[in-house]
Design an enzyme around this catalytic site. Structure first.
Site, short mmCIF file in Angstrom:
data_model
loop_
_atom_site.label_atom_id
_atom_site.label_comp_id
_atom_site.label_asym_id
_atom_site.label_seq_id
_atom_site.Cartn_x
_atom_site.Cartn_y
_atom_site.Cartn_z
N LYS A 192 3.20 91.01 37.47
CA LYS A 192 2.88 92.15 36.60
C LYS A 192 4.11 92.58 35.80
O LYS A 192 4.01 92.96 34.63
CB LYS A 192 2.34 93.32 37.43
CG LYS A 192 1.00 93.07 38.09
CD LYS A 192 -0.15 92.86 37.12
CE LYS A 192 -0.55 94.13 36.40
NZ LYS A 192 -1.76 93.91 35.56
N TYR A 249 2.78 89.24 43.40
CA TYR A 249 1.89 90.04 42.54
C TYR A 249 2.71 90.94 41.62
O TYR A 249 2.55 90.92 40.39
CB TYR A 249 0.93 90.89 43.38
CG TYR A 249 0.28 92.01 42.58
CD1 TYR A 249 -0.63 91.73 41.55
CD2 TYR A 249 0.59 93.35 42.82
CE1 TYR A 249 -1.20 92.75 40.80
CE2 TYR A 249 0.02 94.38 42.08
CZ TYR A 249 -0.87 94.07 41.07
OH TYR A 249 -1.44 95.09 40.32
N THR A 296 1.28 98.53 36.85
CA THR A 296 1.20 99.11 38.19
C THR A 296 2.53 99.74 38.61
O THR A 296 3.61 99.28 38.18
CB THR A 296 0.81 97.99 39.19
OG1 THR A 296 1.03 98.46 40.52
CG2 THR A 296 1.65 96.72 39.01
N ASP A 297 2.45 100.71 39.51
CA ASP A 297 3.68 101.31 40.05
C ASP A 297 4.45 100.30 40.91
O ASP A 297 5.62 100.52 41.23
CB ASP A 297 3.39 102.59 40.85
CG ASP A 297 2.46 102.41 42.04
OD1 ASP A 297 2.01 101.28 42.30
OD2 ASP A 297 2.17 103.43 42.71
N GLU A 298 3.81 99.19 41.30
CA GLU A 298 4.49 98.21 42.15
C GLU A 298 5.66 97.53 41.45
O GLU A 298 6.52 96.94 42.10
CB GLU A 298 3.50 97.17 42.68
CG GLU A 298 2.42 97.81 43.51
CD GLU A 298 1.77 96.91 44.54
OE1 GLU A 298 2.26 95.79 44.76
OE2 GLU A 298 0.78 97.35 45.13
P1 NAD Z 1 -9.89 93.50 40.34
O1 NAD Z 1 -9.26 92.42 41.14
O2 NAD Z 1 -10.97 94.33 40.93
O3 NAD Z 1 -10.48 92.87 38.99
C1 NAD Z 1 -9.78 91.93 38.21
C2 NAD Z 1 -10.76 91.37 37.19
O4 NAD Z 1 -10.06 90.44 36.35
C3 NAD Z 1 -11.94 90.61 37.80
O5 NAD Z 1 -13.14 91.01 37.20
C4 NAD Z 1 -11.62 89.15 37.50
O6 NAD Z 1 -12.77 88.35 37.39
C5 NAD Z 1 -10.87 89.29 36.18
N1 NAD Z 1 -10.01 88.14 35.90
C6 NAD Z 1 -9.10 87.57 36.75
N2 NAD Z 1 -8.51 86.52 36.14
C7 NAD Z 1 -9.04 86.45 34.89
C8 NAD Z 1 -8.82 85.58 33.77
N3 NAD Z 1 -7.94 84.56 33.85
N4 NAD Z 1 -9.53 85.79 32.65
C9 NAD Z 1 -10.43 86.80 32.58
N5 NAD Z 1 -10.70 87.63 33.60
C10 NAD Z 1 -10.00 87.47 34.74
O7 NAD Z 1 -8.70 94.40 39.82
P2 NAD Z 1 -8.58 95.98 39.62
O8 NAD Z 1 -8.18 96.59 40.88
O9 NAD Z 1 -9.75 96.46 38.86
O10 NAD Z 1 -7.29 96.02 38.67
C11 NAD Z 1 -7.42 95.94 37.26
C12 NAD Z 1 -6.05 95.99 36.61
O11 NAD Z 1 -5.39 97.21 36.99
C13 NAD Z 1 -5.13 94.86 37.05
O12 NAD Z 1 -4.37 94.46 35.93
C14 NAD Z 1 -4.21 95.49 38.11
O13 NAD Z 1 -2.97 94.87 38.14
C15 NAD Z 1 -4.12 96.91 37.56
N6 NAD Z 1 -3.88 97.96 38.58
C16 NAD Z 1 -4.68 98.06 39.68
C17 NAD Z 1 -4.49 99.10 40.58
C18 NAD Z 1 -5.35 99.27 41.81
O14 NAD Z 1 -5.05 100.12 42.65
N7 NAD Z 1 -6.44 98.53 41.97
C19 NAD Z 1 -3.46 100.03 40.36
C20 NAD Z 1 -2.65 99.89 39.22
C21 NAD Z 1 -2.89 98.85 38.32
O1 DAU Z 2 0.09 100.54 43.71
C1 DAU Z 2 -0.85 99.96 42.84
C2 DAU Z 2 -1.36 98.69 43.48
O2 DAU Z 2 -2.20 99.09 44.55
C3 DAU Z 2 -2.10 97.77 42.53
O3 DAU Z 2 -1.22 97.33 41.54
C4 DAU Z 2 -2.67 96.58 43.29
O4 DAU Z 2 -3.46 95.78 42.42
C5 DAU Z 2 -3.54 97.08 44.42
O5 DAU Z 2 -4.00 95.99 45.19
C6 DAU Z 2 -2.76 98.06 45.30
O6 DAU Z 2 -1.74 97.37 46.06
P1 DAU Z 2 -1.40 97.76 47.58
O7 DAU Z 2 -0.79 96.58 48.23
O8 DAU Z 2 -0.69 99.06 47.67
O9 DAU Z 2 -2.91 98.00 48.08
P2 DAU Z 2 -3.66 97.58 49.43
O10 DAU Z 2 -4.98 98.30 49.41
O11 DAU Z 2 -3.67 96.11 49.63
O12 DAU Z 2 -2.74 98.23 50.54
C7 DAU Z 2 -2.50 99.63 50.58
C8 DAU Z 2 -1.60 99.90 51.78
O13 DAU Z 2 -2.37 99.63 52.98
C9 DAU Z 2 -0.39 99.00 51.85
O14 DAU Z 2 0.70 99.72 52.40
C10 DAU Z 2 -0.80 97.91 52.82
C11 DAU Z 2 -1.75 98.61 53.76
N1 DAU Z 2 -2.83 97.77 54.33
C12 DAU Z 2 -3.64 97.11 53.47
C13 DAU Z 2 -4.65 96.30 53.97
C14 DAU Z 2 -5.55 95.54 53.01
C15 DAU Z 2 -2.99 97.70 55.71
O15 DAU Z 2 -2.27 98.34 56.48
N2 DAU Z 2 -3.99 96.87 56.19
C16 DAU Z 2 -4.81 96.16 55.37
O16 DAU Z 2 -5.68 95.42 55.88
#
Ligand code: NAD
Ligand code: DAU
Length: 338
Positions: free
Chosen positions: A151, A147, A123-125
């Site tokens: 990562k 988190y 992730t970019d985080e």
């Molecule tokens: P999500 O939370 O929707 O899904 C995570 C999945 O992992 C779920 O299906 C959960 O059941 C499974 N899981 C959790 N713990 C597990 C374990 N111990 N063994 C097997 N399965 C397990 O997440 P997402 O948003 O689809 O993110 C997927 C990946 O991409 C993550 O690694 C996250 O860090 C990365 N990522 C997400 C974003 C985003 O914006 N959502 C951005 C960049 C990177």
């Molecule tokens: O940047 C990539 C990441 O993006 C992934 O690695 C993470 O798994 C994913 O959860 C996401 O993280 P963020 O914290 O950026 O996403 P979130 O949707 O939780 O929040 C996006 C922005 O919105 C952040 O600045 C917080 C704000 N926010 C979020 C929620 C849930 C609010 O203001 N109110 C809210 O209720």
């Protein structure tokens, strides 16, 4: 090609499976997922009949489950993780267990069975808050939440397995994804579903934090691209090039759903809230990959998907979600807008 897709029942993983089955006739996919609160087999509806798809419920931390699945695959794509920043602030333990230790178990299996490719979805985080400019892959990692720290820890282990044992790893650092099947705890899925119910949209702080948004299908196409064009040992930023403040995104959601801005409710800020993420993606783009989906059109499509798939998110919001929502949001309402 046989792929082991861990975490494939979550948001991005399930979109990735659909993408790969649609674009590659010869792909075979084994999904390993623990089905935590975020894992959902409803995300696989329609895939069950496809002979190229198999689902195994299990934990990436359990080597006895992982090893037989890793033994005969050509690539592991590791999506499995605890992923929500707010939950990591409430209970960090599971993040360390799954994101760091779980990744180690997968790497051990990749090493033992000489799996030809290991893709770690990061992730970019991990860069931390980027006040000015854009992050490049060689920048120092400065994660600031449990988190992002978990990562970054996983990434360090992935890199160590490449350097120490020659495991052919690739790391992708994705920006904020949006699209269908996203658990409704994240900004776009939460605000779309709250607005559909005329519930408040709780914005943290002043709403001016910036995220770079990528449509999930573009993230999936980048991972597919890197499976064949990525260089082992390398890390690639994967962004959409769509930096927006949270307030801008929120107002667009309300406009697409024809709901009033009076639904916006400012609440106290997320502790340690990263102000901005921004990545340069020229390393990946120089190999020939580009995102194909415009932000506004994809956001509108996404918001419509939540409107048309009420059954999918209502089932989630009526369960464990309600308890989490109370724990994260109760008592945070501000008396005045910032
Ligand atoms: P999500 O939370 O929707 O899904 C995570 C999945 O992992 C779920 O299906 C959960 O059941 C499974 N899981 C959790 N713990 C597990 C374990 N111990 N063994 C097997 N399965 C397990 O997440 P997402 O948003 O689809 O993110 C997927 C990946 O991409 C993550 O690694 C996250 O860090 C990365 N990522 C997400 C974003 C985003 O914006 N959502 C951005 C960049 C990177
Ligand atoms: O940047 C990539 C990441 O993006 C992934 O690695 C993470 O798994 C994913 O959860 C996401 O993280 P963020 O914290 O950026 O996403 P979130 O949707 O939780 O929040 C996006 C922005 O919105 C952040 O600045 C917080 C704000 N926010 C979020 C929620 C849930 C609010 O203001 N109110 C809210 O209720």
């Amino acid at each position: 090609m046989k792929l082991l897709v861990t975490g494939g029942a979550g948001f991005i993983g399930s979109n990735f499976i659909r993408y790969m089955l649609k674009h590659h006739d010869d792909v075979e996919i084994v999904v390993l997922d623990k089905l935590t609160y975020a894992g959902n087999l409803d995300n696989h509806r329609g895939l069950e009949q496809d002979a190229r798809y198999r689902f195994v419920r299990g934990d990436i931390c359990d080597s006895e489950t992982v090893e037989p699945l890793a033994a005969d695959c050509q690539a592991i794509v590791n999506f499995a993780a605890e992923t929500h920043v707010d939950r990591s602030l409430l209970e960090p333990g599971a993040f360390i267990t799954t994101d760091v230790y779980g990744t180690y178990i997968l790497l051990e299996a990749a090493r033992r069975f000489q799996v030809p490719t290991f893709i770690q979805i990061s992730t970019d985080e991990v860069y931390g808050s980027v006040e000015t400019g854009s992050s490049v892959e060689s920048d120092v990692l400065e994660p600031r939440s449990p988190y992002s720290a978990s990562k970054a820890g996983a990434e360090m282990m992935v890199r160590a397995y490449h350097v120490s044992y020659g495991v052919p790893v690739i790391i992708t650092r994705g920006s904020n994804n949006f699209g269908p099947y996203q658990y409704p705890e994240k900004l776009i899925s939460l605000f779309s579903t709250n607005a559909l119910d005329d519930e408040p949209l709780p914005i943290y702080g002043d709403g001016m934090n910036v995220r770079d948004w990528i449509y999930v299908e573009d993230h999936c196409s980048a991972i597919d691209f890197l499976l064949t064009h990525g260089k082992p040992g390398e890390t690639y930023n994967v962004g959409g090039g769509n930096e927006r403040t949270n307030l801008e995104v929120t107002k667009l959601i309300l406009r697409y759903l024809n709901k009033p801005e009076s639904l916006i409710q400012y609440i106290s800020d997320r502790p340690g809230h990263d102000r901005r993420y921004s990545m340069s993606c020229s390393k990946l783009q120089s190999l020939g990959w580009r995102p194909e989906h415009g932000f506004e059109e994809s956001l509108e499509q996404t918001v419509c998907w939540y409107r048309e798939n009420e059954g999918w998110w209502r089932k989630i919001k009526s369960g464990e979600f309600a308890d989490y929502y109370r724990r994260n949001y109760a008592g945070r309402q501000l008396d005045e807008s910032p």
